[in-house]
Design an enzyme around this catalytic site. Sequence first.
Site, PDB file in Angstrom:
ATOM      1  N   THR A   1      48.172  37.524 -39.307  1.00  0.00           N
ATOM      2  CA  THR A   1      47.065  38.434 -38.998  1.00  0.00           C
ATOM      3  C   THR A   1      47.377  39.827 -39.526  1.00  0.00           C
ATOM      4  OG1 THR A   1      47.959  39.263 -36.893  1.00  0.00           O
ATOM      5  CG2 THR A   1      46.637  37.237 -36.819  1.00  0.00           C
ATOM      6  N   ASP A   2      46.332  40.567 -39.859  1.00  0.00           N
ATOM      7  CA  ASP A   2      46.530  41.992 -40.034  1.00  0.00           C
ATOM      8  C   ASP A   2      46.851  42.561 -38.656  1.00  0.00           C
ATOM      9  OD1 ASP A   2      46.707  44.551 -41.040  1.00  0.00           O
ATOM     10  OD2 ASP A   2      44.817  44.451 -42.140  1.00  0.00           O
ATOM     11  N   TRP A   3      47.396  43.754 -38.624  1.00  0.00           N
ATOM     12  CA  TRP A   3      47.927  44.324 -37.374  1.00  0.00           C
ATOM     13  C   TRP A   3      46.804  44.526 -36.346  1.00  0.00           C
ATOM     14  CZ3 TRP A   3      51.096  42.572 -40.395  1.00  0.00           C
ATOM     15  CH2 TRP A   3      52.469  42.727 -40.277  1.00  0.00           C
TER      16      TRP A   3
ATOM     17  N   GLY B   1      44.629  42.217 -35.881  1.00  0.00           N
ATOM     18  CA  GLY B   1      43.490  41.456 -36.385  1.00  0.00           C
ATOM     19  C   GLY B   1      43.250  40.193 -35.576  1.00  0.00           C
TER      20      GLY B   1
END
Length: 855
Positions: free
Chosen positions: A274-276, A278
């Site tokens: 995941t993006d941070w 996300g």
Amino acid sequence: MRDAWLVALAAGAAGIANAEYHSPPSYPSPWANGAGEWAEAYQKAVAFVSELTLLEKINLTTGIGWESGQCVGNSGSIPRKNFRSLCMQDSPLGVRDTDYNTAFPGGINVGATWDVNLAYLRGKAMGEEHRGKGVDVQLGPVAGPLGRVPEGGRNWEGFAPDPVLTGQMMAYTINGIQDAGVIACAKHFIGYEQEHFRQGSQENYTISDSISENIDDKTMHELYLWPFADAVRAGVGSVMCSYNQINNSYACSNSYTLNHLLKGELGFQGFVMTDWSGQHAGVGDTLAGTDMDMPGDVAFNSGTGFWGANLTIAVLNGTVPEWRVDDMAVRIMSAFYKVGRDTNQVPINFDSWTLDTYGNEYYYAGEGYKQINQHVDVRANHAQVVREIGSRSAVLLKNVNAALPLTGREKYVAIFGEDAGANIDGVNSCSDRGCDNGTLAMGWGSGSDNFPYLVTPEQAISAEVVKNGGAFTAITDSGAIDEAKTIASQASTCIVFANADSGEGYIEVDNNWGDRNNLTLWKNGEAMIDAVAGECNNTIVVLHTVGPVLIEDWVHHPNITAVLWNGIPGQESGNSLVDVLYGTVNPGGKTPFTWGKKRSDWGTDILYVPNEGESAPQQNFTEGIFIDYRHFDKANITPTYEFGYGLSYSTFSFSDLQVQTIPAPPYVPFNGTTKSAPVLGTVLNATAYLFPDYIRRIEAFIYPWITSTNLKAASGDPHYGWPTSKYVPAGAQDGSAQKINPAGGGPGGNPALYDTVAKVTVTVKNTGAVVGDEVPQLYVSLGGPDDAPKVLRGFTRLTLQPGEETQWSTTLTRRDVSNWDVAKQNWVVTNYTKTVYVGNSSRNLPLRSTLLLKL
Ligand SMILES: *[C@@H]1O[C@H](CO)[C@@H](O)[C@H](O)[C@H]1NC(C)=O
Ligand SMILES: *[C@@H]1O[C@H](CO)[C@@H](O)[C@H](O)[C@H]1NC(C)=O
Ligand SMILES: *[C@@H]1O[C@H](CO)[C@@H](O)[C@H](O)[C@H]1NC(C)=O
Ligand SMILES: *[C@@H]1O[C@H](CO)[C@@H](O)[C@H](O)[C@H]1NC(C)=O
Ligand SMILES: *[C@@H]1O[C@H](CO)[C@@H](O)[C@H](O)[C@H]1NC(C)=O
Ligand SMILES: *[C@@H]1O[C@H](CO)[C@@H](O)[C@H](O)[C@H]1NC(C)=O
Ligand SMILES: *[C@@H]1O[C@H](CO)[C@@H](O)[C@H](O)[C@H]1NC(C)=O
Ligand SMILES: *[C@@H]1O[C@H](CO)[C@@H](O)[C@H](O)[C@H]1NC(C)=O
Ligand SMILES: *[C@@H]1O[C@H](CO)[C@@H](O)[C@H](O)[C@H]1NC(C)=O
Ligand SMILES: *[C@@H]1O[C@H](CO)[C@@H](O)[C@H](O)[C@H]1NC(C)=O
Ligand SMILES: *[C@@H]1O[C@H](CO)[C@@H](O)[C@H](O)[C@H]1NC(C)=O
Ligand SMILES: *[C@@H]1O[C@H](CO)[C@@H](O)[C@H](O)[C@H]1NC(C)=O
């Protein structure tokens, strides 16, 4: 934090307000199978994971929390196996948040070189630096944003708003990073085309959910997914799901984009991270195909996680099948072995949160005092790569009366504009480069790193002029217009510098929230250009911009004799520029985007004001595949400079186009089934997973252990125990053999897509007096009413001696001549007449031929 995943799943299953834009469900999540070049790594991963307990597997998948370890993201560890936390670190242009690292040029400069070898060299050098700091995963390269909108804040992190140029640069960068023994991360998947509202609320607006980027199936395949297919084909180890929603389902909860497209159709064997922050769901994201949760906590430092203990609970209560957790761990470890992390890992020797030598290993908790920065110098001779990309990416837009190259005999050189000089507060004074002070050599945000030094244009040009015995003045105060006029009227050569900056949306610079507010120059750029050109009949303009700017108003000024764009060239900026200005390097860069005459020419723009009240803003990609040059061509708009354009100090000719069609077997939709999902361990009971007494818990850490055998109490999820029919989609738990996507079957899609169907050859000749580079470009018209007039399909950067001619040839694959058929859900070669064009820009294509395919 709200249960956004419920919304996401509901949207996927039933559709919400925008019936046209919903993301269909796709389950189960495809499990890795070690296809192709992944075989050996997969086997090692299966062997390793087979020896792990459930908690140890979960540790691999879950971050320990924001600022809880020394890297920007850290997974849990496996002490029993002496396996440390995996270290995830930005950025796509070097090692972020440390020292004695190299500040490489932005991706947009690599795009401008049109040189895949330079992309590889930069990737390799960046990979070596990450490896030397102890990093396991470098968070790059970038193909999302692709560059739908020229104002897009992070476009410069990637390569070009063209899928083929970007796709090739992705592949070579990934090969470079992974050959250095570090896992690359292709990001951001997918449709992440603007900063505004990427995480909901932004600027003056309160919004419940992230923006939904609404993309139709054809556009997804022919444009946005294309470079990710190249990344998968290159063997990328990880892919980062983005912040935005796609068709009203969050990127990290989106079973269609992750399960169906990425793991199904493209056959991706690595892991999805995941993006941070996300991640928006526990069970939902797991089943939708996310494999690693970064940085691991529900909200930064909340001490709670969607995974960790919650994933243990979800396995115990039967909502997440054991095979799925096994697959997550296998995918992570496959990438680990594939790039050789088992043999080339060094201890993490830096800290992302401070450059102090001593400090806390667990920064947020304030514990673990020790030496955290060893200040390891990982730069080697990478400055040479920076300087070379800096000069090879320079795009010469205008050059009259042989204004360039300079001869060294200039009597009086004067330079103008803040962009020529230093940031007077210090080169790294603004956190994550979040300001536009002094010369621009990097955009802002997490896609940045610290400069070890920055050679400014002022330093390098001044040294050159002094060496040559000339006179020199620099006016780097962009407000000093009257002084500039006086000096401009005296100097024999005037060089004006101007820039335009952008970055990531968590930093605002001059009221630009990541995305640019306009396409004009910053810091009074136009006024300075006008002032100098009014007084100096040899005015050369140098632009450091993150993307296109509007230059039509001044570029034709008779006193402006040359215009050079140099993007954001990194730490050797001034040196690279001097190489080009004085002709040591003959410019051969080609603009990787279109320079329109006015903002509306592009036909797309940022959504700056939310359009659905406090609900998720809706951004419909109604332009389809028509972005950048495809749009300008279709709408018949003449740009100032077209995509692919760039001058040289030499001249080149193109002749003798030959097209040889190569018979290929008919395209057969892939027909096959997987094995059933392997189960690599056993699940014990809740008692076995209780926090052991010997663990001293660190504040806000995310652990896999549970606090109670009462799972509801251990979870703390307010909806705990909801009927699974509400959030476990049909088929999501099914580990039986599955039919393989007919458009899939190999890395990057159906292997037959990569069959060669034609070979194209032309003669390229250097007709000038100096050695120089030219980039023959192959475009194809697919011929249908919905097709772009032409799309780039091949290019090579060549170096030719004066008078030298060479035969350049390239091939077309079946994918290159195919369209995505929405009804068939597969690629097809239509029966419309196909044409190939060759030349040196998207609008200078002197050679053409009909393509009579033998398929
Ligand atoms: C986006 O498309 C949907 C479906 O066609 C439509 O209902 C909606 O009004 C569009 N939104 C905008 C902002 O154009
Ligand atoms: C999980 O990772 C944490 C953090 O590194 C570590 O303290 C813990 O011992 C690990 N748990 C297991 C079961 O290995
Ligand atoms: C947001 O609010 C600030 C301060 O009131 C204002 O300067 C700015 O123009 C506003 N932005 C928008 C897009 O309305
Ligand atoms: C489990 O996830 C929920 C959100 O779905 C969160 O509220 C809760 O705190 C988490 N529990 C733990 C132990 O982290
Ligand atoms: C440097 O940038 C900051 C942030 O944009 C700005 O406030 C400051 O005025 C700038 N300093 C100079 C000397 O331009
Ligand atoms: C465009 O934005 C830049 C940066 O915020 C600003 O300096 C400039 O004045 C703006 N241009 C116009 C015409 O408003
Ligand atoms: C060009 O520069 C000369 C000075 O060399 C000046 O006299 C003239 O006005 C300038 N031309 C324009 C169009 O500004
Ligand atoms: C430019 O101006 C200089 C005087 O500054 C003059 O000698 C020269 O002839 C001019 N060149 C052109 C092309 O007008
Ligand atoms: C796919 O393969 C199966 C088993 O080999 C066969 O029965 C079936 O007819 C094939 N389907 C197609 C469309 O070729
Ligand atoms: C639960 O697992 C533990 C540890 O493996 C075991 O000792 C215990 O008998 C199990 N309890 C139940 C009720 O199965
Ligand atoms: C299973 O556990 C997960 C994670 O705590 C929770 O979100 C979910 O509601 C639970 N489901 C059931 C049926 O107990
Ligand atoms: C071209 O293909 C379409 C379907 O894609 C078909 O309807 C049409 O008959 C074909 N035309 C020719 C000349 O083969």
